[in-house]
Write a protein that holds these residues in place. Sequence first.
Motif, PDB file in Angstrom:
ATOM      1  N   SER A 281       0.838  -1.211   0.000  1.00  0.00           N
ATOM      2  CA  SER A 281       0.000   0.000   0.000  1.00  0.00           C
ATOM      3  C   SER A 281       0.869   1.256   0.000  1.00  0.00           C
ATOM      4  N   ILE A 282       1.922   1.252   0.814  1.00  0.00           N
ATOM      5  CA  ILE A 282       2.824   2.405   0.841  1.00  0.00           C
ATOM      6  C   ILE A 282       3.500   2.573  -0.513  1.00  0.00           C
ATOM      7  N   GLY A 283       3.934   1.461  -1.132  1.00  0.00           N
ATOM      8  CA  GLY A 283       4.581   1.555  -2.439  1.00  0.00           C
ATOM      9  C   GLY A 283       3.638   2.085  -3.501  1.00  0.00           C
ATOM     10  N   ALA A 284       2.389   1.617  -3.515  1.00  0.00           N
ATOM     11  CA  ALA A 284       1.419   2.105  -4.502  1.00  0.00           C
ATOM     12  C   ALA A 284       1.111   3.578  -4.294  1.00  0.00           C
ATOM     13  N   LEU A 285       0.949   3.986  -3.035  1.00  0.00           N
ATOM     14  CA  LEU A 285       0.664   5.390  -2.740  1.00  0.00           C
ATOM     15  C   LEU A 285       1.825   6.283  -3.149  1.00  0.00           C
ATOM     16  N   THR A 286       3.043   5.869  -2.820  1.00  0.00           N
ATOM     17  CA  THR A 286       4.224   6.671  -3.159  1.00  0.00           C
ATOM     18  C   THR A 286       4.385   6.808  -4.660  1.00  0.00           C
ATOM     19  N   ASN A 287       4.249   5.706  -5.394  1.00  0.00           N
ATOM     20  CA  ASN A 287       4.382   5.763  -6.849  1.00  0.00           C
ATOM     21  C   ASN A 287       3.309   6.658  -7.469  1.00  0.00           C
ATOM     22  N   HIS A 288       2.096   6.591  -6.952  1.00  0.00           N
ATOM     23  CA  HIS A 288       1.012   7.420  -7.477  1.00  0.00           C
ATOM     24  C   HIS A 288       1.317   8.906  -7.267  1.00  0.00           C
ATOM     25  N   ILE A 289       1.792   9.260  -6.066  1.00  0.00           N
ATOM     26  CA  ILE A 289       2.095  10.666  -5.793  1.00  0.00           C
ATOM     27  C   ILE A 289       3.246  11.148  -6.680  1.00  0.00           C
ATOM     28  N   GLN A 290       4.276  10.312  -6.840  1.00  0.00           N
ATOM     29  CA  GLN A 290       5.414  10.703  -7.676  1.00  0.00           C
ATOM     30  C   GLN A 290       4.995  10.947  -9.119  1.00  0.00           C
ATOM     31  N   LYS A 291       4.148  10.104  -9.652  1.00  0.00           N
ATOM     32  CA  LYS A 291       3.694  10.276 -11.029  1.00  0.00           C
ATOM     33  C   LYS A 291       2.858  11.535 -11.188  1.00  0.00           C
ATOM     34  N   VAL A 292       1.974  11.805 -10.223  1.00  0.00           N
ATOM     35  CA  VAL A 292       1.133  13.007 -10.314  1.00  0.00           C
ATOM     36  C   VAL A 292       1.981  14.264 -10.250  1.00  0.00           C
ATOM     37  N   VAL A 293       2.915  14.299  -9.314  1.00  0.00           N
ATOM     38  CA  VAL A 293       3.776  15.482  -9.184  1.00  0.00           C
ATOM     39  C   VAL A 293       4.630  15.670 -10.434  1.00  0.00           C
ATOM     40  N   LYS A 294       5.143  14.572 -10.980  1.00  0.00           N
ATOM     41  CA  LYS A 294       5.949  14.673 -12.197  1.00  0.00           C
ATOM     42  C   LYS A 294       5.115  15.182 -13.365  1.00  0.00           C
ATOM     43  N   ARG A 295       3.881  14.721 -13.465  1.00  0.00           N
ATOM     44  CA  ARG A 295       2.998  15.154 -14.547  1.00  0.00           C
ATOM     45  C   ARG A 295       2.635  16.627 -14.430  1.00  0.00           C
ATOM     46  N   CYS A 296       2.621  17.147 -13.199  1.00  0.00           N
ATOM     47  CA  CYS A 296       2.240  18.549 -12.988  1.00  0.00           C
ATOM     48  C   CYS A 296       3.453  19.466 -12.841  1.00  0.00           C
ATOM     49  N   SER A 297       4.631  18.965 -13.229  1.00  0.00           N
ATOM     50  CA  SER A 297       5.849  19.764 -13.100  1.00  0.00           C
ATOM     51  C   SER A 297       6.462  19.969 -14.481  1.00  0.00           C
ATOM     52  N   ARG A 298       7.240  21.017 -14.597  1.00  0.00           N
ATOM     53  CA  ARG A 298       7.961  21.299 -15.830  1.00  0.00           C
ATOM     54  C   ARG A 298       9.275  21.974 -15.487  1.00  0.00           C
ATOM     55  N   GLU A 299      10.228  21.809 -16.376  1.00  0.00           N
ATOM     56  CA  GLU A 299      11.543  22.406 -16.175  1.00  0.00           C
ATOM     57  C   GLU A 299      11.632  23.714 -16.949  1.00  0.00           C
ATOM     58  N   VAL A 300      12.156  24.725 -16.297  1.00  0.00           N
ATOM     59  CA  VAL A 300      12.331  26.039 -16.908  1.00  0.00           C
ATOM     60  C   VAL A 300      13.768  26.482 -16.668  1.00  0.00           C
ATOM     61  N   PRO A 301      14.292  27.357 -17.501  1.00  0.00           N
ATOM     62  CA  PRO A 301      15.653  27.859 -17.258  1.00  0.00           C
ATOM     63  C   PRO A 301      15.756  28.520 -15.889  1.00  0.00           C
ATOM     64  N   ALA A 302      16.858  28.253 -15.218  1.00  0.00           N
ATOM     65  CA  ALA A 302      17.057  28.821 -13.884  1.00  0.00           C
ATOM     66  C   ALA A 302      17.105  30.331 -13.961  1.00  0.00           C
ATOM     67  N   ALA A 303      16.655  30.947 -12.889  1.00  0.00           N
ATOM     68  CA  ALA A 303      16.634  32.408 -12.837  1.00  0.00           C
ATOM     69  C   ALA A 303      18.059  32.946 -12.941  1.00  0.00           C
TER      70      ALA A 303
END
Length: 835
Positions: A281-303
Amino acid sequence: MSVLRAVKSSEISEFARDIRACRSSEEKLLVLVNYHHLMEYGLDLVLVQETFLKPARPKSCALPGYVQLRTDRTDAPLGGTAIYYKRSLHCCPIDLPTLSNIEATGCRLAMTGHGTLVIVSIYLPPSKSLLRSDLEALLALGDSVILFGDFNSKNRKWGCEIPNTNGTNLYKLSKDLKFEIIAPPTPTHYPDTLTSRPSTLDLAVTKGVSLYLHCIEALHCLDSDHRPVLLRMGPPAGGLPKPMSKVTDWKRVSTALEEIDTPALNNIPDVIQTTDEIDSSIGALTNHIQKVVKRCSREVPAAVDRRKVPADALELIRAKNAALRHAYAYPTSENRSRARALQRRVRARMSEVKNEEWSNLMEDITPSHQAFWKLTKALKSEGYLPTPPLKKADSSLAVDDVEKAECLADSLELQCSHTIPPIDIHHIARVEEEVRHKTSLEPRDDLSPVSLDEVQKLVKNLNAKKAPGLDGMSNKAIKCFPITLLSLLFAIFNACLKNCYFPPVWKEAVVIGIHKPGKPRDLPASYRPISLLSGLGKIYEKILKSRLSEYLFSKGLIINEQFGFRPHHSCPQQALRLVEYITEGFKTKKRTVAVFFDVAKAFDRVWHAGLIYKLYQMNVPDRLILIIHHYLTDRQFMFKHENTYSTRRPIRAGVPQGSTLSPLLYSTYTNDIPRPSSGVQLALFADDTALYLRGATERNIGPHLQRAIDELGTSIFETISSVLEKQLSSTCRASKDGHDIRVSGLCSCRPNRLKKLQTLQNKFCRSATNAHWTHPSVSSIAETHSNPLLSAAVSYEAPPPYHFIRRPRNALTDPPDDFTAEVERLIEINKQNDD
């Protein structure tokens, strides 16, 4: 002789390196590397052949600010190789294999963004043949190797009109051993006889080097048969990667996590019962959160710092860049001199710009300024400094990031283990056997279950700025959990309590090291380990802490002398207790002697079996003890240095660093410390211990205090032999079995000196109104405190009006002295001017 120097520029940063090579006698060596040339060329690393240096003179030809490495010829007067490198470089010597014909000196250079470079100064005497075995041994020294120097090898492939056997063999071996030969476009050797033709003998052999190495030239700056050779090393193929930063849309994360129909979570059972179901259960929850955060993130040039640069400075920078491009395309002495002159002008002008900006900031800075606190923090910190090569236990050096990570991990693994030989083996065996027996039994009691409301409050109070652990799940992501995921957490925590279980994935830590101020930067022990634990695991730790603290404090099991990590107790309150005791002695001209014990690596050396045994002795609920026992065993960590991780290491002793549960466990572990007799006072704050006593003379105090130290030594430290008989009025240090012991004497002194100290204390007390023990309300809290040791400390009779000593609370209630009144008046004037 070969020279390696680092080039600083906005295009290639610290990846660029210049290599210059030439051959000379000892006198010509000193001519080349004198102060003028060091300033003109900015030499960082110098490779020398035919040094003519003798082993009987090990310090000859030393250069200030450089480390000298030498391989002197012992069987003949000529020959020999050497390397000089700047002390600021992350460089270290290496042992070379036994070579048949080649003379060599080697070093290793660590570079950011590139693997470790092995650089070797090469000299092949003209009477010797180039052997394949010598080259194979040198090229096997590392993944990236540069062999640079006088190979005495001629071949038409690098501009020699008449080849020789060594040149032919070198070219053939380059095909077989897969290395590159880099040679300058013009000859490097000009014979003294007019009938002999110039040739190229100074070469660079490289293998596995991904840097740009093809800008090479011979420099005509020596009156020698060999010319220096300059080889520039540029950035890796494709250039340096642009710095990027990750941006996460947390609102989008919250929306995505509210989706109920998630395939990753559908396999979790409705009722979690077994430990395997908890882990899955912990592994499934962790993987789900990691995928969601990765999907909602993007890389931009550093300030990028886009400060406005004056127009004249910008024009000067453009001219400098154009001159550098022209000098690279047409490398004449005039073009290079003009480019260097413009570089100096740009550095001087940018220094003026920075000084002007600083002066303007200092004129405008106020506590309300946006940059005030950032500036204050910057002035207090030493800034980022790269980690130098670290000394290993075998006296060798760890140079690159991988070696440094392993070296720091070795140090921490040794620190979190029982390195001191056991004093009583039979006692240890008996305790460990008793713990094994008790932990094998079924628990007789139960714990209060976790409620959903409790989980919600813990998640709400999470600090969003904390770094994530090895699972990469940040507190920001956890705070985005909807009610469905919080209910899943609630079920997992209750299943853990029911099974007396602490999940292994939450027992893994990522450790980073922060340099301790004032400590040598090249020692692994000089870096304070900071553990990054799983965010979900720390929530579970807080649940366990609440249940353990509720039992210990409701039963009054923690001794009153311990003020650390317990409700309504603080370090200032413990300090107030000591200060009041000393001040009370001044009224009757009694002196106070204090002994301070600082246990080295206290949290990291806790004996697990001893801690569990003491929990059983205190009748802590069985189920809670079993969870804590599982929480302490089989823990692992990885040390992270820069972007490199060490291998996994076990933690055999100590309470986990960075855990919210660890301080309470340590207080429990040391709770059976013997309380001294004969009126000696005991003060504890976490792992800091103090014994103090006042009396008329040192002879009266010494025996009582020594007896208390002996009593303490029977359970924690070995007996301290007669430390008080040496010098009571000063501070001395000793070290026994890894424990630092400080003995300090606080004695009564002349009234005029005490009055000066009192005046100074009053000034600080008035200004530091946030200091707990000086505030009137805190003094009144101490009078009614539940801890009798603190309430008794402040229940004293006030001194007579004519007495020069005033208690801490008087500093805020008495009229200010002339100096303080003047300071307050100036502060008020400044406030009015600001308004």
